[in-house]
Design a protein around this motif. Sequence first.
Motif, mmCIF file in Angstrom:
data_model
loop_
_atom_site.group_PDB
_atom_site.id
_atom_site.type_symbol
_atom_site.label_atom_id
_atom_site.label_comp_id
_atom_site.label_asym_id
_atom_site.label_seq_id
_atom_site.Cartn_x
_atom_site.Cartn_y
_atom_site.Cartn_z
ATOM 1 N N ALA A 155 0.681 -1.316 0.000
ATOM 2 C CA ALA A 155 -0.135 0.031 0.023
ATOM 3 C C ALA A 155 1.018 1.228 0.121
ATOM 4 O O ALA A 155 2.057 1.162 0.630
ATOM 5 N N ALA A 156 0.281 2.242 -0.527
ATOM 6 C CA ALA A 156 0.869 3.522 -0.593
ATOM 7 C C ALA A 156 1.093 4.404 0.762
ATOM 8 O O ALA A 156 0.122 4.089 1.544
ATOM 9 N N ILE A 157 2.148 4.901 1.067
ATOM 10 C CA ILE A 157 2.116 5.703 2.330
ATOM 11 C C ILE A 157 1.505 7.234 1.895
ATOM 12 O O ILE A 157 2.044 7.850 1.089
ATOM 13 N N HIS A 158 0.387 7.525 2.785
ATOM 14 C CA HIS A 158 -0.139 8.902 2.701
ATOM 15 C C HIS A 158 0.616 9.837 3.516
ATOM 16 O O HIS A 158 0.633 9.744 4.901
ATOM 17 N N VAL A 159 1.238 11.028 2.889
ATOM 18 C CA VAL A 159 1.586 12.004 3.694
ATOM 19 C C VAL A 159 1.013 13.485 3.398
ATOM 20 O O VAL A 159 1.203 13.933 2.452
ATOM 21 N N LEU A 160 0.331 13.958 4.310
ATOM 22 C CA LEU A 160 -0.243 15.381 4.140
ATOM 23 C C LEU A 160 -1.104 15.606 3.151
ATOM 24 O O LEU A 160 -2.258 15.925 3.276
ATOM 25 N N ASP A 161 -0.708 15.134 1.759
ATOM 26 C CA ASP A 161 -1.569 15.200 0.498
ATOM 27 C C ASP A 161 -1.227 14.106 -0.108
ATOM 28 O O ASP A 161 -0.254 13.211 -0.116
ATOM 29 N N ASN A 162 -2.474 13.576 -1.201
ATOM 30 C CA ASN A 162 -2.340 12.554 -2.118
ATOM 31 C C ASN A 162 -1.474 12.825 -3.117
ATOM 32 O O ASN A 162 -1.504 11.761 -4.100
ATOM 33 N N TYR A 163 -0.878 13.731 -3.360
ATOM 34 C CA TYR A 163 0.114 14.132 -4.367
ATOM 35 C C TYR A 163 1.299 14.320 -4.153
ATOM 36 O O TYR A 163 2.385 14.503 -4.991
ATOM 37 N N TYR A 164 1.900 14.199 -2.655
ATOM 38 C CA TYR A 164 3.168 14.386 -2.202
ATOM 39 C C TYR A 164 3.701 15.892 -2.336
ATOM 40 O O TYR A 164 4.925 15.971 -2.248
ATOM 41 N N LEU A 165 2.708 16.702 -2.783
ATOM 42 C CA LEU A 165 3.342 18.032 -2.915
ATOM 43 C C LEU A 165 3.830 18.576 -1.656
ATOM 44 O O LEU A 165 4.840 19.411 -1.745
ATOM 45 N N ALA A 166 2.860 18.680 -0.634
ATOM 46 C CA ALA A 166 3.236 19.288 0.737
ATOM 47 C C ALA A 166 4.614 18.754 1.342
ATOM 48 O O ALA A 166 5.467 19.487 1.627
ATOM 49 N N ILE A 167 4.622 17.441 1.250
ATOM 50 C CA ILE A 167 5.830 16.861 1.860
ATOM 51 C C ILE A 167 6.978 17.015 1.103
ATOM 52 O O ILE A 167 8.094 17.396 1.804
#
Length: 335
Positions: free
Chosen positions: A2-14
């Motif tokens: 599974a994907a790891i979700h961090v802050l937003d689902n496009y990884y833009l913020a992280i």
Amino acid sequence: MAAIHVLDNYYLAITFLITVAYQLFHFAIAFSLKFDKLTDWAGGTNFVLLAILTLSFSENRGDARNIVVSVFMMAWAARLSGFLLFRILKTGKDDRFDDKRDKFWSFLGFWVFQMLWVWTCSLPVTISNSPKVTQFRQPGFGTGCDIAGIVLFAIGFIMESVSDVQKYRFRSVHGNDGEVCDVGFFAWTRHPNYFGEILIQFAIFTIAVAPAANNYVRGGPSAALYASILGPIFLTSLLMFLSGLPLQERPGAKKRYEKGIKWPEYERYLRRTSILIPFPPQLYEKMPVILKRTVFLEFPLYVFDPAKHADQSKVQANSAEEGRVRPSDEQGLRS
């Protein structure tokens, strides 16, 4: 997995937060120690960090396409930062920062721009690895986009890396004697490293966008993949209109003309050699000016005209100092 979700689902913020923190950390060291050797290293390794991070978070971390776009970005950034670090260790300092190194805000401004450069140019890899895209079934690796991207990357990587070595070796032999570097790829284009870098970024985008181009990814995620072309467009604009060609073309010609540094040889080189797109010099020399200024991207802002742009007092002073008289080129560089 599974994907790891961090802050937003496009990884833009992280990726943005990591980039800001990484660059500020290196800025603090560089400004405190008046140390130039970290600047380009920090930029290149930041790309590597984001590619590794987003790939490790991705649901498709074992998928060939995600691995390829991530590895391509890492390979380009690692080679570039390694070469620039090697070069700065040899030269000792970076002349770009002579008027900024002791000025907090001016120096910080460069690092802020570097943050924007890293984050924006990483968009194709970041979005390709993101949960919003990997939630869709992906086409098998080997689509037309994949093949085209690999070919473009190979051409660009060879051109950029080889031309960097060619110019370094040329400068090592000739030093500051003013000889015109027209060896290897430089015989066909005045900036083969820039051309190669542009190809590399568009190559990575071409591979990353394959799921959308083949209608596997739809809706917002498809639009996001296409929008990631902002990365290569940003890099191209940067090289063509801000920190690349504008700082080298006209200023470089002006310096040579005013100081009499191999000007006839350099003027001939300008006439015969395409500014960016590789082209046989024998044909380029005979090409109509209108084609040079349009199709071959040698826009007027790059062109040096001695009658308009040279300080004739410097020319005359230099001529007198050398005990010779050199008439000013009133016709300018017309072709």
